[in-house]
Design an enzyme around this catalytic site. Structure first.
Site, short mmCIF file in Angstrom:
data_model
loop_
_atom_site.label_atom_id
_atom_site.label_comp_id
_atom_site.label_asym_id
_atom_site.label_seq_id
_atom_site.Cartn_x
_atom_site.Cartn_y
_atom_site.Cartn_z
CB ALA A 1 -0.93 -0.01 1.21
N GLY A 2 2.01 1.15 -0.68
CA GLY A 2 2.89 2.31 -0.81
C GLY A 2 2.45 3.15 -2.00
CB VAL B 1 3.32 1.25 -7.18
CG1 VAL B 1 2.65 0.56 -8.35
CG2 VAL B 1 4.61 1.92 -7.64
CG ASP C 1 2.04 -1.97 3.33
OD1 ASP C 1 2.32 -1.52 2.19
OD2 ASP C 1 2.88 -2.02 4.27
NE ARG D 1 13.04 0.07 -13.54
CZ ARG D 1 13.45 0.89 -14.50
NH1 ARG D 1 14.60 0.67 -15.13
NH2 ARG D 1 12.73 1.94 -14.85
CG ASN E 1 11.39 -2.53 -10.75
OD1 ASN E 1 11.33 -3.16 -11.81
ND2 ASN E 1 10.87 -1.33 -10.60
CG HIS F 1 10.94 -2.24 -16.20
ND1 HIS F 1 10.61 -1.15 -16.98
CD2 HIS F 1 10.67 -1.87 -14.91
CE1 HIS F 1 10.18 -0.18 -16.20
NE2 HIS F 1 10.21 -0.58 -14.94
N1 APR Z 1 4.32 -7.44 2.74
C1 APR Z 1 3.48 -6.45 2.43
N2 APR Z 1 3.88 -5.20 2.13
C2 APR Z 1 5.19 -4.96 2.17
C3 APR Z 1 6.16 -5.96 2.49
C4 APR Z 1 5.65 -7.25 2.79
N3 APR Z 1 6.47 -8.25 3.11
N4 APR Z 1 7.37 -5.40 2.45
C5 APR Z 1 7.22 -4.12 2.10
N5 APR Z 1 5.90 -3.84 1.94
C6 APR Z 1 5.26 -2.58 1.60
C7 APR Z 1 5.86 -1.39 2.33
O1 APR Z 1 5.39 -1.32 3.66
C8 APR Z 1 5.39 -0.23 1.45
O2 APR Z 1 4.15 0.32 1.92
O3 APR Z 1 5.45 -2.28 0.22
C9 APR Z 1 5.20 -0.88 0.08
C10 APR Z 1 6.11 -0.31 -0.99
O4 APR Z 1 5.74 1.00 -1.19
P1 APR Z 1 6.78 2.16 -1.55
O5 APR Z 1 7.94 2.09 -0.63
O6 APR Z 1 6.02 3.43 -1.65
O7 APR Z 1 7.33 1.72 -2.99
P2 APR Z 1 6.60 1.93 -4.41
O8 APR Z 1 7.04 3.20 -5.01
O9 APR Z 1 5.15 1.65 -4.27
O10 APR Z 1 7.28 0.77 -5.26
C11 APR Z 1 7.02 -0.58 -4.98
O11 APR Z 1 7.24 -1.21 -7.28
O12 APR Z 1 7.87 0.08 -9.08
C12 APR Z 1 8.30 -0.86 -8.15
O13 APR Z 1 10.66 -0.45 -7.86
C13 APR Z 1 9.40 -0.34 -7.26
O14 APR Z 1 9.94 -2.43 -6.21
C14 APR Z 1 9.25 -1.21 -6.04
C15 APR Z 1 7.74 -1.46 -5.97
#
Ligand code: APR
Length: 308
Positions: free
Chosen positions: A8-9, A11, A32, A87, A119, A174
């Site tokens: 729930a970050g 993306v 998340d 990446r 990624n 990618h």
């Molecule tokens: N289970 C559930 N959620 C998780 C876990 C897990 N084990 N580990 C990390 N997360 C959640 C984090 O808590 C965070 O809210 O994944 C989310 C990632 O969000 P962001 O840090 O905002 O990253 P974001 O920009 O969304 O990118 C996510 O997509 O485009 C790709 O390279 C990018 O690998 C990255 C992914």
């Protein structure tokens, strides 16, 4: 149609937001590990539905019970890039996260179609295949739509034409080795090569290859609006059985002379996931670029496999 978005970050939340606005799913579940975040972001999206005039129910959770029997899983959990990172630098940390999440959601939704965004994309899609054991047509990565959208947006800016009228294809992994195809790019049906000087085309190809990095440099973290838009286009093609032709990371079994990796290729997306991989006739120069990207993806895949 029930869609669960893992992570729930940036993306993941943007995907939930777009899905809510589009309204083609009955239910969207945002998952998340951080307590309160998926619940809070999902509630915020749900509270926008009376204004959007859409009834897709969006809710959040820290567990997987609520994701049971999802039709589509969108996997965005993982660590994004920071300035100066490629990446591939995310390989170790995201392999662990993707493995853990794939085991959890696949147990609850054994018939789901999975769209991977984490990624390094092509390799995380491979890890997903290995962990879930799902049929290969049900697992795909979202990158080609994003790379092609970046390429189309740069062409639109340069020519001052609507991006809607630019048809294009970006193949390959990618990353820096991706393969934009100017020879097959058209602007309202007219070949791009007749509308733009070669040096301008070359500059746009280079900008496309570094498109993600350009945003990381500006923001300090990676892009999310365009990636989420790409995911939602794939979900819509599947949910509405559109048979759309979209560039996606698909499992290859001999197409483009390649097998045993996920790679960005044009695919027909419908209710079964990847209904078909389309093959494009490439010239020698394009074939050499494809060989280079295949070699790169294979190398990183082997590194990823060693970490599993
Ligand atoms: N289970 C559930 N959620 C998780 C876990 C897990 N084990 N580990 C990390 N997360 C959640 C984090 O808590 C965070 O809210 O994944 C989310 C990632 O969000 P962001 O840090 O905002 O990253 P974001 O920009 O969304 O990118 C996510 O997509 O485009 C790709 O390279 C990018 O690998 C990255 C992914």
């Amino acid at each position: 149609m029930k869609i669960s978005v893992i992570g729930a970050g940036n993306v993941g939340a943007s995907t939930a937001h777009y899905l809510g606005m589009k309204g083609f799913a009955k239910e969207v579940v945002l998952v998340d590990i951080v307590e309160g975040v998926p619940q809070g972001k999902a509630l915020d999206v749900w509270e926008s539905q009376p204004v959007n005039l859409q009834s897709t129910f969006v809710h959040g959770t820290n567990g997987y019970d609520e994701t049971a029997d999802s039709d589509i899983i969108v996997m965005t959990a993982g660590v994004p890039r920071k300035p100066g990172m490629s990446r591939d630098d995310l390989l170790a940390v995201n392999t662990k996260i993707v493995k853990e999440c794939a085991a959890a959601y696949s147990a609850k939704s054994p018939n789901a179609i999975v769209i991977v965004v984490s990624n390094p994309l092509d390799i995380m899609t491979y890890v997903t295949l290995k962990v879930t054991g799902f049929p290969t047509h049900k697992i795909m990565g979202m990158a080609g739509i994003l790379d092609t959208a970046r390429y189309r947006s740069f062409i639109g800016m340069e020519l001052g034409v609507s991006v809607e009228d630019i048809a294009a294809l970006v193949l390959g992994g990618h990353g820096d080795t991706m393969v934009p195809l100017p020879r097959l790019t058209t602007v309202g049906g007219v070949p791009l090569t007749e509308m733009m000087a070669q040096d301008k085309i070359d500059a746009i190809v280079q900008r496309t290859r570094g498109g993600g990095g350009e945003i990381v440099k500006l923001l300090g973290y990676s892009a999310y609006y365009a990636p989420a838009a790409g995911v939602v286009q794939m979900c819509e093609a599947i949910a509405q059985d559109k048979n759309r032709i979209l560039p996606c990371a698909c499992w290859l079994t001999g197409e483009y002379g390649t097998e045993g990796i996920f790679l960005g290729v044009p695919a027909m997306l419908g209710k079964n996931g990847v209904e078909k991989v389309l093959e494009v006739q490439l010239n020698d120069e394009e074939k050499a670029m494809m060989a280079n990207t295949v070699e790169h993806v294979r190398k990183v895949q082997a590194e990823g496999e060693a970490l599993m």
